[in-house]
Design a protein around this motif. Structure first.
Motif, short mmCIF file in Angstrom:
data_model
loop_
_atom_site.label_atom_id
_atom_site.label_comp_id
_atom_site.label_asym_id
_atom_site.label_seq_id
_atom_site.Cartn_x
_atom_site.Cartn_y
_atom_site.Cartn_z
N THR A 1 -110.77 112.71 34.68
CA THR A 1 -111.12 111.29 34.61
C THR A 1 -111.21 110.64 35.98
N THR B 1 -106.02 102.49 36.41
CA THR B 1 -107.36 102.98 36.08
C THR B 1 -107.41 103.33 34.61
N ALA B 2 -108.62 103.54 34.11
CA ALA B 2 -108.78 103.95 32.71
C ALA B 2 -108.13 105.30 32.45
N ASP C 1 -109.60 100.61 39.43
CA ASP C 1 -110.56 101.62 38.98
C ASP C 1 -111.91 101.34 39.64
N HIS D 1 -114.69 102.71 39.26
CA HIS D 1 -115.89 102.99 38.47
C HIS D 1 -115.87 102.38 37.07
N ASN D 2 -114.75 101.86 36.64
CA ASN D 2 -114.64 101.20 35.34
C ASN D 2 -114.02 99.82 35.55
N GLN D 3 -114.82 98.79 35.35
CA GLN D 3 -114.35 97.44 35.67
C GLN D 3 -113.53 96.82 34.54
N ILE E 1 -112.39 97.46 30.30
CA ILE E 1 -112.38 98.38 29.17
C ILE E 1 -111.85 97.70 27.92
N LEU F 1 -109.29 104.93 25.30
CA LEU F 1 -110.47 104.19 25.74
C LEU F 1 -111.50 104.07 24.62
N ASN G 1 -114.47 101.30 24.92
CA ASN G 1 -115.71 100.96 25.61
C ASN G 1 -115.43 100.64 27.08
N VAL G 2 -116.44 100.88 27.91
CA VAL G 2 -116.41 100.49 29.32
C VAL G 2 -117.50 99.47 29.54
N ASP H 1 -119.13 96.35 32.41
CA ASP H 1 -119.14 95.71 33.71
C ASP H 1 -118.63 94.27 33.55
#
Length: 285
Positions: free
Chosen positions: A30, A216-217, A258, A260-262, A264, A275, A277-278, A280
């Motif tokens: 991840t 982070t996620a 994170d 890359h994942n703003q 979630i 998790l 959904n991801v 922006d």
């Protein structure tokens, strides 16, 4: 109310330190590491525009430390606090309140700057009230040996010396409602003493700014706890309570670190809360 994501810069940290006892073969799926075992991190802040108040939640590392200091954190990318504020249409002098989830350097460094001749330090937001809480302040100004390298006096003491320091009132519960800043606060002690996680009511849905409880996620599983946490065995039940709270209230979770994942959302699975959904920030704000 309007919300703005403020990207204060990117850096890298050792992946093993970020995941504690979790084996690299697992967390690398991840949060992939480079050849030096470093993973990409963000310093993502949140700007809350609410009436005549402009509240900045966390400030990133800032830029006043030495080249040697920043060399440990492998800065990358082009984001900065000032450029992100400008993109949102603001200047640091417009900020009325700086809310600090906690006073580790990667969250509070941007709150303080050099003075004009670099002989001392002063608040980077001259018109703002600075918010922490009494328990965490005492913890930060008399640091334990584990956190001493994270609580830098130059990032902390000028808040008090300038007269801009304010304390959020605490309660016996881990949830502070109707705080002085117009949003609720979820309190946790596993990462550091009385870290504050803001919960923003926005367009009929809650957005929680997860700070270092969920960096982070990849940290969603309960045992995935940072080596930086002072009380890792406390972080686990705190994270479990937090994630249940998020799920029950159908919250968006904004991730500070994170890259890359703003934002979630989460769901219940056979393996626990995971998790869903991801998104922006632009999808939500």
């Amino acid at each position: 109310m309007k919300l703005h994501s403020i990207e204060a810069g990117n850096f890298k940290l050792d992946g093993g330190a970020m995941f504690g006892v979790v084996p690299k073969t697992i967390w690398n799926k991840t949060n992939p590491a480079d050849e030096n075992n470093l993973i990409e991190m963000a310093a993502r802040c949140l700007l809350v525009e609410d009436g005549n108040r402009l509240i900045l939640i966390d400030t990133g590392m800032g830029d006043k430390q030495s080249e040697k200091f920043f060399g440990y954190y492998h800065l990358w990318g082009s984001h900065s606090l000032d450029s992100s504020l400008a993109k949102a249409g603001f200047h640091r002098d417009d900020v009325t309140d700086v809310f600090l989830t906690h006073l580790h350097f990667d969250h509070s460094g941007g709150a303080i700057q050099w003075n004009s001749d670099k002989t001392g330090y002063l608040p980077a937001f001259k018109n703002a009230k600075y918010w922490t809480n009494k328990n965490h302040w005492k913890w930060a100004v008399t640091p334990n040996s584990r956190e001493k390298a994270s609580f830098l006096p130059e990032n902390i003491l000028p808040m008090q010396e300038s007269g801009q320091l304010n304390f959020v009132g605490l309660s016996d519960s881990n949830l502070i409602t109707n705080s002085e800043l117009g949003f609720d606060i979820f309190l946790v002690d596993g990462h550091t003493e009385k870290m504050m996680i803001p919960i923003i009511e926005y367009k009929g849905r809650k957005i929680v700014f997860a700070a270092d409880l969920l960096p982070t996620a990849g940290h969603l599983p309960i045992p995935y706890v940072m080596g930086y946490d002072t009380r890792p065995l406390l972080t686990m039940p705190e994270k479990e309570t937090f994630l249940k709270f998020v799920l029950e209230n159908d919250m968006f979770v904004m991730l500070e670190h994170d890259a890359h994942n703003q934002i979630i959302t989460v769901e219940q699975t056979e393996r626990g809360i995971r998790l869903k959904n991801v998104l922006d920030c632009s999808d939500v704000f």
